[in-house]
Design an enzyme around this catalytic site. Structure first.
Site, mmCIF file in Angstrom:
data_model
loop_
_atom_site.group_PDB
_atom_site.id
_atom_site.type_symbol
_atom_site.label_atom_id
_atom_site.label_comp_id
_atom_site.label_asym_id
_atom_site.label_seq_id
_atom_site.Cartn_x
_atom_site.Cartn_y
_atom_site.Cartn_z
ATOM 1 N N LYS A 25 0.845 -1.207 0.000
ATOM 2 C CA LYS A 25 0.000 0.000 0.000
ATOM 3 C C LYS A 25 0.876 1.252 0.000
ATOM 4 O O LYS A 25 0.671 2.169 -0.793
ATOM 5 C CB LYS A 25 -0.879 0.008 1.242
ATOM 6 C CG LYS A 25 -1.529 1.349 1.561
ATOM 7 C CD LYS A 25 -2.462 1.312 2.745
ATOM 8 C CE LYS A 25 -1.799 1.515 4.062
ATOM 9 N NZ LYS A 25 -1.478 2.893 4.430
ATOM 10 N N ASN A 26 1.886 1.258 0.885
ATOM 11 C CA ASN A 26 2.666 2.489 1.086
ATOM 12 C C ASN A 26 3.723 2.725 0.006
ATOM 13 O O ASN A 26 4.429 3.723 0.046
ATOM 14 C CB ASN A 26 3.282 2.494 2.487
ATOM 15 C CG ASN A 26 2.192 2.667 3.550
ATOM 16 O OD1 ASN A 26 1.053 2.975 3.224
ATOM 17 N ND2 ASN A 26 2.540 2.421 4.800
ATOM 18 N N CYS A 119 -5.541 12.275 12.829
ATOM 19 C CA CYS A 119 -6.198 10.972 12.652
ATOM 20 C C CYS A 119 -6.062 10.273 13.986
ATOM 21 O O CYS A 119 -5.453 10.767 14.912
ATOM 22 C CB CYS A 119 -5.545 10.200 11.507
ATOM 23 S SG CYS A 119 -4.008 9.466 11.949
ATOM 24 N N ARG A 124 -0.123 14.049 13.401
ATOM 25 C CA ARG A 124 0.412 13.831 12.045
ATOM 26 C C ARG A 124 0.501 15.132 11.260
ATOM 27 O O ARG A 124 -0.148 15.319 10.230
ATOM 28 C CB ARG A 124 -0.415 12.771 11.338
ATOM 29 C CG ARG A 124 -0.406 11.523 12.198
ATOM 30 C CD ARG A 124 -0.848 10.309 11.547
ATOM 31 N NE ARG A 124 -0.016 9.903 10.441
ATOM 32 C CZ ARG A 124 -0.387 8.932 9.614
ATOM 33 N NH1 ARG A 124 -1.551 8.362 9.785
ATOM 34 N NH2 ARG A 124 0.380 8.576 8.610
ATOM 35 N N ASP A 307 4.239 0.312 12.144
ATOM 36 C CA ASP A 307 3.059 -0.347 11.558
ATOM 37 C C ASP A 307 2.947 -1.816 11.956
ATOM 38 O O ASP A 307 1.965 -2.467 11.612
ATOM 39 C CB ASP A 307 3.106 -0.246 10.025
ATOM 40 C CG ASP A 307 2.948 1.183 9.559
ATOM 41 O OD1 ASP A 307 3.148 1.447 8.367
ATOM 42 O OD2 ASP A 307 2.647 2.047 10.396
ATOM 43 N N ILE A 329 7.130 6.491 17.403
ATOM 44 C CA ILE A 329 6.855 7.291 16.196
ATOM 45 C C ILE A 329 5.588 8.116 16.340
ATOM 46 O O ILE A 329 5.593 9.322 16.086
ATOM 47 C CB ILE A 329 6.755 6.377 14.943
ATOM 48 C CG1 ILE A 329 8.008 5.518 14.790
ATOM 49 C CG2 ILE A 329 6.462 7.207 13.700
ATOM 50 C CD1 ILE A 329 9.280 6.284 14.447
ATOM 51 N N ARG A 399 -8.934 -0.418 4.418
ATOM 52 C CA ARG A 399 -8.075 0.641 3.856
ATOM 53 C C ARG A 399 -6.710 0.080 3.475
ATOM 54 O O ARG A 399 -6.066 0.590 2.553
ATOM 55 C CB ARG A 399 -7.873 1.757 4.887
ATOM 56 C CG ARG A 399 -9.097 2.546 5.201
ATOM 57 C CD ARG A 399 -8.767 3.739 6.027
ATOM 58 N NE ARG A 399 -7.624 4.471 5.464
ATOM 59 C CZ ARG A 399 -7.121 5.574 5.993
ATOM 60 N NH1 ARG A 399 -7.656 6.074 7.093
ATOM 61 N NH2 ARG A 399 -6.101 6.195 5.449
#
Ligand code: EPZ
Length: 422
Positions: A25-26, A119, A124, A307, A329, A399
């Site tokens: 995805k990223n 979010c 962020r 993640d 993070i 997502r």
């Protein structure tokens, strides 16, 4: 995105079989945005079918780009851009929309991007994107919740972000590719997705070296052409399946992975007791005992990915022993903790540190997904729980994971998607 679907999972079935890992995805998100840098078509293979990808395609179409899908190919052509505004209703659902800022500035000299807003995992901010795109010559101001950016020809320079930022590094690389002169990005992010974007930009004719290190050099060119590219595998999806295996036990083969990008994750999983056989682009893994508790300290690549934090936490809830997790993070990436506690997990939070005491069993109940990786954490916990778990609001999961419940069902999990009963 269907917001009222839920997953029903009956736990305690070990995982067995083979799972194909989708494109990252990223990596797909910045590469799709890089299509704005040329009027020629870009042809991408292995773009994962995710809601975030659908959102970025909608945004590119809103700007005037043509997008199409043929077999397993996604095609973008930005020769008819008639709008340089990214509206709030698109940006609010996906912060990565900020990735159109660099390309629009570089190719069209203007952009009007809605500020993404926070979010659930944290503030962020995008201050670094603004600070260092300005350093490249853009005039950027904020107005009524929008980033308003204008630039004549961007000028290469040396930039050194105050924090390591993944999408920031990606925006700088894309903008610098069409700037005049040379740009050096110090303190650059080194995630494999940055390298994937750099490889794609080089395919388009960009002159980039140093990608994958903290110092990236970009020599601006006047024109970028279309290109074909295959998106690399998703190391976070792969790590998620392996955390599930380590938690519930069994034996699975992962096909289409880059093991060398997963060193920190594989090291921690071995510490937890997972048996791992490493191939060129596959992993054969086995787990036939309770996992050992492992301590986790998230950091930028090549450290343990933030993640992956929620997924390791799910594993630690039923591990032998006590573990600590430190999230370095994001400031609020423990939204999965109250939900895991409802399943019987013993977790205490102190600032950015979580202490997890392994329990013998978790118990199925109804829980709510709050963000993408928290959803994955709840799926893992549910797979190991006694009885049935219902996970609500699984649009968060959709997502970032392609057909997760289908892939898990193929591996023997008792899992199905259902509409929420009103
Ligand atoms: C990317 O987000 C990923 N998203 C995230 O994945 C991932 O968690 C994150 O990198 C860290 O690896 C995409 O690639 C689309 P950052 P990004 O800029 O780029 C601070 C997922 O689950 N910061 O590297 O937004 C920031 O607050 C998602 O797939 C600033 O202060 O993250 C954070 O503390 C979630 N100012 C740290 O830097 C800025 O201008 C790292 O953020 C930018 C960032």
């Amino acid at each position: 995105m269907i917001s009222n679907e839920e997953l029903h999972i009956v736990g305690e079935s070990p995982l067995k079989g083979e799972v194909y890992i989708s494109g990252a995805k990223n990596a797909a998100l910045p590469i799709l945005c890089a299509g704005l840098l040329t009027e020629e078509p870009i042809i991408l293979n292995n773009v994962p079918e995710l809601d975030d990808v659908k959102t970025i395609l909608k945004l590119l179409e809103h700007l005037g780009a043509k997008t199409s899908k043929k077999n397993n190919q996604t095609i973008i052509q930005a020769d008819t851009i008639h709008n340089t505004e990214a509206p709030y209703d698109l940006v609010k659902t996906m912060r990565a929309s900020i990735l159109v800022l660099g390309p629009l500035l570089a190719r069209y000299g203007e952009a009007r991007i809605s500020l993404p807003g926070g979010c659930s995992i944290g503030q962020r901010p995008v201050d670094q994107h603004i600070k260092f795109l300005s350093a490249l010559g853009a005039e950027i101001r904020m107005e009524q919740g929008f980033i308003i950016a204008k630039s004549k020809k961007l000028q290469g320079t040396v930039i050194k972000p105050d924090v390591v930022t993944v999408t920031g590094t990606e925006n700088f690389m894309m903008a610098a590719s069409l700037a005049k002169g040379t740009t050096i990005i110090e303190n650059a992010a080194c995630e494999p997705e940055i390298t994937d974007l750099a490889h794609f930009l080089i395919q388009m004719g960009a002159k980039i070296t140093g990608h994958g290190t903290r110092r990236i050099k970009i020599e601006g060119v006047n024109y970028l052409n279309g290109a074909k590219y295959v998106i690399s595998p998703d190391r976070i999806e792969a790590g998620t399946f392996l955390c599930a295996l380590a938690t519930i036990g069994g034996c699975i083969n992962l096909i289409n992975v880059n093991p060398h990008e997963m060193t920190s994750t594989l090291h921690k999983l071995k510490e937890a007791g997972l048996e791992i056989e490493i191939g060129q682009n596959w992993l054969k893994c086995k787990m036939n005992k309770k996992p050992n508790a492992v301590n986790i300290n998230t950091s930028e690549y090549p450290g343990l990915a933030t993640d992956m934090q929620a997924q390791f936490m799910a594993m630690n809830t039923v591990a032998n022993g006590t573990s600590s997790i430190t999230e370095n993070i994001f400031e609020n990436r423990y939204m999965h903790v109250p939900e895991l506690r409802r399943m019987g997990a013993d977790i205490t939070i102190d600032g950015n540190q979580a202490i997890i005491r392994g329990v013998n069993k978790l118990y199925g109940t109804t829980v709510k997904a709050t963000d993408l990786r928290a959803s994955a954490s709840l799926v893992i916990a549910a797979l190991a729980s006694k009885g049935k778990t219902i996970i609500e609001s699984i649009y968060h999961l959709d997502r970032g994971y392609e057909k997760m419940e289908e892939k898990l069902r193929m591996l023997g999990a008792n899992i199905l998607r259902a509409p929420r009963k009103e």
